[in-house]
Scaffold this motif. Structure first.
Motif, PDB file in Angstrom:
ATOM      1  N   PHE A  13      -8.894   1.936  -0.511  1.00 18.70           N
ATOM      2  CA  PHE A  13      -7.755   0.768  -0.635  1.00 18.70           C
ATOM      3  C   PHE A  13      -7.590   0.617  -2.142  1.00 18.70           C
ATOM      4  CE2 PHE A  13      -6.660  -3.399  -1.301  1.00 18.70           C
ATOM      5  CZ  PHE A  13      -5.283  -3.421  -0.526  1.00 18.70           C
ATOM      6  N   HIS A  14      -8.496   0.460  -3.060  1.00  8.35           N
ATOM      7  CA  HIS A  14      -8.330   0.258  -4.288  1.00  8.35           C
ATOM      8  C   HIS A  14      -7.809   1.443  -5.199  1.00  8.35           C
ATOM      9  CE1 HIS A  14      -9.153  -4.073  -4.415  1.00  8.35           C
ATOM     10  NE2 HIS A  14     -10.018  -3.869  -3.396  1.00  8.35           N
ATOM     11  N   LEU A  65      -6.300   5.660   4.789  1.00  5.49           N
ATOM     12  CA  LEU A  65      -6.840   4.387   5.766  1.00  5.49           C
ATOM     13  C   LEU A  65      -6.779   4.386   6.971  1.00  5.49           C
ATOM     14  CD1 LEU A  65      -5.974   1.420   3.052  1.00  5.49           C
ATOM     15  CD2 LEU A  65      -8.329   2.487   3.466  1.00  5.49           C
ATOM     16  N   ILE A  75       0.885  -1.113  -0.115  1.00  2.00           N
ATOM     17  CA  ILE A  75       0.032   0.056  -0.069  1.00  2.00           C
ATOM     18  C   ILE A  75       0.967   1.189  -0.097  1.00  2.00           C
ATOM     19  CG2 ILE A  75      -1.910   1.156   1.270  1.00  2.00           C
ATOM     20  CD1 ILE A  75      -2.634  -1.374   2.680  1.00  2.00           C
ATOM     21  N   ARG A 135      -4.468   3.180  -4.067  1.00  2.15           N
ATOM     22  CA  ARG A 135      -3.254   2.367  -4.823  1.00  2.15           C
ATOM     23  C   ARG A 135      -3.355   2.719  -6.095  1.00  2.15           C
ATOM     24  NH1 ARG A 135      -2.412  -3.637  -3.514  1.00  2.15           N
ATOM     25  NH2 ARG A 135      -4.475  -3.716  -4.552  1.00  2.15           N
ATOM     26  N   THR A 182      -2.104   6.539   0.645  1.00  4.49           N
ATOM     27  CA  THR A 182      -3.130   5.759   0.852  1.00  4.49           C
ATOM     28  C   THR A 182      -3.078   4.991   2.397  1.00  4.49           C
ATOM     29  OG1 THR A 182      -3.287   5.284  -1.564  1.00  4.49           O
ATOM     30  CG2 THR A 182      -4.369   3.716  -0.175  1.00  4.49           C
ATOM     31  N   ARG A 183      -2.129   4.587   2.597  1.00  6.90           N
ATOM     32  CA  ARG A 183      -1.965   3.917   3.924  1.00  6.90           C
ATOM     33  C   ARG A 183      -2.219   4.898   4.984  1.00  6.90           C
ATOM     34  NH1 ARG A 183       2.526   1.542   3.136  1.00  6.90           N
ATOM     35  NH2 ARG A 183       3.997   3.385   4.028  1.00  6.90           N
TER      36      ARG A 183
END
Length: 361
Positions: A75-76, A15, A7, A79, A11-12
């Protein structure tokens, strides 16, 4: 040992913030139902002294289902876009499509209160990833405009630029139920307009190393990302005429700058990273392959016309310029080709845009 998830950093972080803030909101809601956390969520009447809520409220969900959908999307989508753009550009994009739609929705609720004198509007909670979700769809429409998504085993086939309006339609229907906030529809509309405007006129893009364009340019002047392309074919002329009038007003007000001829030529030539993934990379590979085949044909013809050279082996032909694998957009191609299967379902590339529009509109 299970495979390690790769990831990207922004983005990490997003999240993690989404999970922590949403869980805190869920715990408070369970202990004291109906309680509004004004220092975490944006509420026009209560959060005026907490300016950070214009950002934090985007990554806060109030129920498990919304949290699951938001986590899956971030998440998708995160990334996919972060690998395509770089972490810095993706962070800027998240900031823009979070802050501006929330602020515009805030002003709209204040205006509704001014007209109706009902405190219902100033106590409406503005929260959730609605603006992020539709902004991701707009970004995908820019990156893969010629792709279609096939659903229900071929029963329904839709181009990627159709999804933002479909999303707004779903939010409109959901807004009629008590499970969705009245702020969701304005957030979706403002997120759509904000993300398209930013990507169309302001986002920094970088040309290839062998391009004669400047080191960086802004916006995307390609015809495939025009505002009318998000609408069905019968509505395109009317939307285009209205958009041109609005754009002329914004140019007169010096809010937007018209594209130069160099910008338009660069967009048509697919020189930018964001326009070369994956359709631009494929077009470039086809162009180089055709050039190599042409040179090979010429050498074969010369060899057959010269008997003395028939016994000589023909050296392998190498296309001029750097190969596609050494292009600076290679990491973009890898991001594009590794993700769409899990994100967009079954997709198909169709470079014939006009014919595809007629078939799917």
């Amino acid at each position: 040992m299970p495979p390690r998830l790769n990831i990207p950093p922004v983005t990490r972080i997003a999240l993690a913030v989404l999970g922590l803030q949403s869980l805190a909101s869920l715990l408070v809601q369970r202990s004291r139902p109906g309680l509004i956390i004004e220092w975490l969520n944006l509420v026009p009447q209560l959060s005026i002294f907490y300016p950070w809520t214009f950002i934090t409220t985007t990554l806060t969900e109030h129920d498990i289902i919304s949290l699951a959908i938001a986590g899956f999307t971030l998440f998708h989508g995160g990334r996919y876009l972060e690998r395509a753009w770089s972490s810095k550009e993706f962070a800027k994009f998240l900031l823009v499509v979070s802050l501006i739609p929330n602020f515009l929705c805030f002003l709209l609720l204040i205006a509704m209160f001014t007209l109706t004198r009902s405190e219902y509007w100033t106590l409406t909670v503005i929260n959730g990833t609605t603006s992020l979700q539709i902004s991701f769809l707009v970004a995908f429409s820019q990156l893969v405009p010629a792709h279609t998504v096939t659903l229900f085993r071929g029963v329904l086939s839709l181009r990627v630029p159709r999804f933002p309006l479909i999303y707004i339609g779903l939010i409109t229907v959901a807004n009629l139920t008590p499970w969705v906030s009245d702020a969701s529809l304005p957030l979706a509309i403002f997120g759509f307009l904000t993300s398209w405007t930013y990507l169309r006129f302001y986002k920094t893009v970088f040309p290839d190393l062998d391009s004669s364009q400047p080191a960086s340019m802004r916006g995307d002047a390609s015809e495939t990302f025009a505002f009318s392309e998000f609408f069905p074919a019968p509505a395109k002329p009317f939307v285009a005429a209205l958009a041109d009038q609005i754009f002329a007003i914004l140019v007169a007000a010096r809010v937007c700058t018209p594209f130069s001829q160099a910008d338009i030529s660069a967009a048509h030539g697919n020189n930018f990273h964001q326009r070369s993934a994956p359709g631009g990379v494929r077009a470039e590979a086809e162009r180089r392959r055709a050039l190599a085949l042409k040179v090979l044909d010429q050498r074969l013809h010369a060899a057959t016309s010269n008997p003395a050279s028939r016994s000589q082996s023909i050296p392998p032909v190498q296309p001029s310029g750097p190969t596609v694998q050494t292009q600076p957009a290679a990491n973009v191609q890898a991001a594009m080709t590794s993700e769409p299967a899990t994100m967009l379902g079954e997709t198909h590339y169709n470079p014939d845009h006009d014919n595809g529009e007629k078939d799917n509109s």
